[in-house]
Design an enzyme around this catalytic site. Structure first.
Site, PDB file in Angstrom:
ATOM      1  N   ASP A 462      -1.702   4.299   6.127  1.00  0.00           N
ATOM      2  CA  ASP A 462      -0.587   3.373   6.003  1.00  0.00           C
ATOM      3  C   ASP A 462      -0.962   2.012   6.585  1.00  0.00           C
ATOM      4  O   ASP A 462      -1.603   1.925   7.636  1.00  0.00           O
ATOM      5  CB  ASP A 462       0.620   3.953   6.753  1.00  0.00           C
ATOM      6  CG  ASP A 462       1.874   3.139   6.569  1.00  0.00           C
ATOM      7  OD1 ASP A 462       2.328   3.008   5.421  1.00  0.00           O
ATOM      8  OD2 ASP A 462       2.388   2.615   7.579  1.00  0.00           O
ATOM      9  N   GLU A 491      -3.907   2.015   1.895  1.00  0.00           N
ATOM     10  CA  GLU A 491      -2.788   1.209   1.425  1.00  0.00           C
ATOM     11  C   GLU A 491      -3.132  -0.233   1.777  1.00  0.00           C
ATOM     12  O   GLU A 491      -2.898  -0.685   2.900  1.00  0.00           O
ATOM     13  CB  GLU A 491      -1.466   1.598   2.081  1.00  0.00           C
ATOM     14  CG  GLU A 491      -0.315   0.769   1.514  1.00  0.00           C
ATOM     15  CD  GLU A 491       0.938   0.774   2.376  1.00  0.00           C
ATOM     16  OE1 GLU A 491       2.033   0.522   1.827  1.00  0.00           O
ATOM     17  OE2 GLU A 491       0.838   1.010   3.591  1.00  0.00           O
TER      18      GLU A 491
END
Length: 706
Positions: A462, A491
């Site tokens: 993330d 990400e």
């Protein structure tokens, strides 16, 4: 070993962090620059983690004095490719009354989406004053910000009064070439090893040269090798057990580096076995894999709570789809439904189940030959995490655990304790950024990684773009040394090829995502998906890089809700028939209308589910759909809108397929510029008449293929 890692490559004005690996928080570390270009005036601090911002091109050599010895690291610096550019919006572009609004925070990739660092002030016509304006201002009805940007298309958000409502978006294109690319391959010739670099010019760029760099951790030195243009040679006798060669392509811009690892092992009294490895390449299993993302707390249904046990009981559904890996949104302790505000990085959330129940779910998935991807959230924590609370309360041991910014830069409106504020991205004031300049934080996050890696098959990382590159390089080597099959998915939004450089295996493809949305809303022709694929090359991703292709995820509106009726099917089909790793977001295949809505088990779209099953099965059956490369195919559309139809050919040396997609609301009849066999492989129907009928997708075999 505390050695900081491989050579680093950047341009003038760019900042990199330099840090000891496997840090000991009670040890002493000291950095110094031991060599730099004659014109350079750069210095670095004497902290354990330092930031180098080179001021002229050339080679810089730094040394780290650590408990296990003195370690050298090379930093190669190239000219700055950035140019002056201006983001601007007018009051007419804002769907709100701006009376009384006197400033706007401007955020984008250029400042890591950090509110408060760049502001366009409304202080009067022609007035560009303001301590934090950073060359921004307001003229007439225009708000603007002057920045330096590399070639390419860039986007910025103007958040008026430091809020996203109202806001406006500005896009600017800086002329210039993309980034070149380079690939290293090795072979043995008698008593020498030969490393060959294949350089590829950037779009609109000149032919690049190649630079080879050796790894400062190894015993192979520059004196032991010879370089002739794009070839490096070394005697086998000069190799130790492990040697690493790095290369960059250099033209108007420099490429990301490629790496070749050379292993030398005794094979007798006077002979050695030589093998070569490309450590940046992804594991083979993911090249033909399908990922299925589950937003955890919405998966079990509308009358039961989702737990690990509840998901485990639904694994047969995942088996029936034919997916290869499941990505669960965060499962650690969190007060939020989405789970990204984590309060305990070492334990599972109580409402989902125990650590043992999570392990049972992983085991059940493995029985079904499905791998588990863990959502690793180490850019930030919840502000209710004890570590953050202790920092704000002045406990000395936690003083450096989170980023601190001047109170004048804060845009939250929170009356923070103390005379500073926590760093964060966007308006995410409830998830403060961790401080990777802290050895304690690095040690803490490495412990988190070591806690979960043995249990799962990969990490979806993330906010990967918010964590220093040096840390990700350390993480990759740490994990791959234990399990080469372990997957790292970034990400990184927008895309950034730098995260391919010995960091991540698979990358978010935000370009194709955006183009598929524009096609679905009718704002772009179907053929524009080729432009999105070309963006990978412009960014500097090598051909070996893998990109996650998707139409929706937990951060985005559902495709079918936002786009025209019927366009979800061809959009999903594009993700399965173009190069890359397709990802299905739970409920995409069941017709769930909201981004984090409850899974539709009893009232889902059965036909849409079967459509996705067929896409997965077809990709598993035909290797051509997992190959690299796309060749556009010309087609005539006899009924319907030609701009809603696109065709392309995919394949390997042994198998070729043609894919035709129809994004229009009604079936179309098309003819192609080449002959095809009389069966549509997607629905196994026979072709009839003078043309080919396309509802959503057709997959065809070129005539004459054996």
């Amino acid at each position: 070993m505390h050695h900081p890692g491989p050579p680093r490559f950047l341009h003038v004005g760019e900042s990199i962090e330099l840090a000891p690996r496997n840090p000991d928080t009670v040890a002493e570390y000291a950095w110094q620059i031991v060599d730099q270009p004659a014109e350079s005036m750069v210095t670095i601090d004497d902290e354990a983690v330092v930031h180098l911002v080179p001021d002229v091109p050339g080679i810089y050599r730094v040394e780290l004095d650590a408990p296990d010895g003195v370690h050298s690291q090379t930093v190669r610096v190239f000219p700055d490719p950035r140019r002056e550019a201006r983001f601007s919006v007018t009051t007419d572009e804002v769907d709100s009354d701006l009376d009384g609004v006197d400033h706007a925070a401007v955020i984008g990739q250029f400042n890591d989406f950090t509110m408060g660092t760049h502001r366009a002030e409304r202080t009067g016509e022609g007035d560009r004053s303001g301590e934090n304006a950073r060359a921004g201002g307001y003229v007439g009805n225009e708000w603007f910000l002057d920045v330096t940007l590399p070639p390419g298309t860039h986007e910025a958000i103007f958040a008026f009064d430091d809020e996203f409502e109202p806001h406006a978006t500005s896009e600017v294109t800086v002329d210039g070439p993309g980034r070149p690319r380079v690939r290293l391959d090795g072979r043995r010739e008698d008593d020498e090893i030969v490393v060959t670099a294949t350089a590829d010019a950037a779009p609109n760029g000149s032919v690049p040269s190649v630079e080879f760099h050796l790894d400062d951790r190894d015993t192979l030195t520059r004196d032991a090798v010879t370089v002739d243009d794009e070839t490096l040679r070394a005697s086998v006798d000069t190799l130790s057990e492990l040697s690493r060669v790095h290369a960059v392509a250099v033209a108007e811009r420099h490429s990301i580096a490629d790496t070749l690892t050379i292993h030398s092992e005794p094979a007798g009294e006077r002979t050695r076995t030589i093998s070569f490895d490309r450590p940046a390449d992804p594991p083979a299993w993911v090249r033909d894999a399908t990922i299925y993302e589950i937003f955890v707390r919405a998966f079990a249904g509308d009358t039961v709570d989702t737990t690990f046990a509840a998901i485990e009981r639904r694994v047969p559904y995942l088996e029936s789809l034919g997916v290869d890996a499941v990505w669960l949104t965060p499962v650690c302790e969190s007060p939020t439904r989405h789970g990204y505000h984590i309060t305990d990085l070492f334990d599972t959330a109580a409402d989902l189940g125990t650590r043992e129940e999570f392990a049972s779910l992983v085991d059940r998935l493995h029985e079904a030959d499905i791998r588990m991807l863990f959502d690793l959230v180490i850019n930030h924590t919840s502000r209710d995490h004890p570590a953050f609370q202790l920092q704000r309360a002045g406990v000395p041991e936690y003083a450096d655990h989170y980023e601190r910014v001047p109170a004048t830069q804060d845009t939250t409106g929170v009356d923070w304790a103390g005379d500073d504020a926590p760093g964060h991205y966007f308006t995410w004031s409830k998830i403060p950024n961790l401080n990777y300049d802290s050895l304690a934080v690095r040690e803490w996050m490495l412990d988190v990684i070591d806690e979960w890696a043995p249990l799962v098959d990969g990490f979806r990382c993330d906010v990967a773009w918010g964590i220093p590159h040096g840390f990700w390089k350390e993480v990759r080597e740490r994990l791959k040394s234990r399990d080469e099959e372990f997957l790292l998915l970034d990400e990184t939004v927008p895309r950034d090829a730098a995260f391919r450089e010995n960091e991540f295996d698979v990358h978010y493809d935000t370009d194709l995502y955006a183009v598929l949305r524009n096609i679905g809303t009718g704002d772009a022709p179907a053929s524009s998906l080729f432009d999105a694929l070309d963006d990978s090359r412009r960014h500097g991703y090598p051909n070996e890089a893998l990109h996650m292709r998707y139409v929706e995820n937990h951060d985005e509106d559902r495709y079918a809700t936002e786009c025209n009726d019927g366009s979800l099917r061809p959009a999903a089909a594009a993700t399965f028939t173009l190069p890359g790793v397709p990802m299905v977001y739970y409920g995409q295949e069941r017709g769930v209308p909201t981004d984090r809505g409850t899974m539709r088990w009893h009232d889902g779209d059965a036909a849409l589910t079967e459509f996705h099953r067929r896409l997965i099965a077809l990709r598993n059956e035909y290797p051509a759909l997992c190959a690299s490369g796309v060749e556009p195919v010309a087609c005539d559309v006899h009924t319907g809108d030609p701009e809603r139809v696109v065709a392309y050919e995919r394949g390997t040396e042994y198998e070729r397929l043609i894919v035709v997609l129809n994004f229009g609301p009604d079936p179309v009849i098309v003819t192609l510029d080449r002959a095809v066999e009389h069966t549509d492989l997607f629905d196994e129907s026979a072709l009839t008449g003078d043309g080919i009928r396309i509802d959503d997708i057709a997959v065809l075999i070129p005539s004459g293929q054996e």
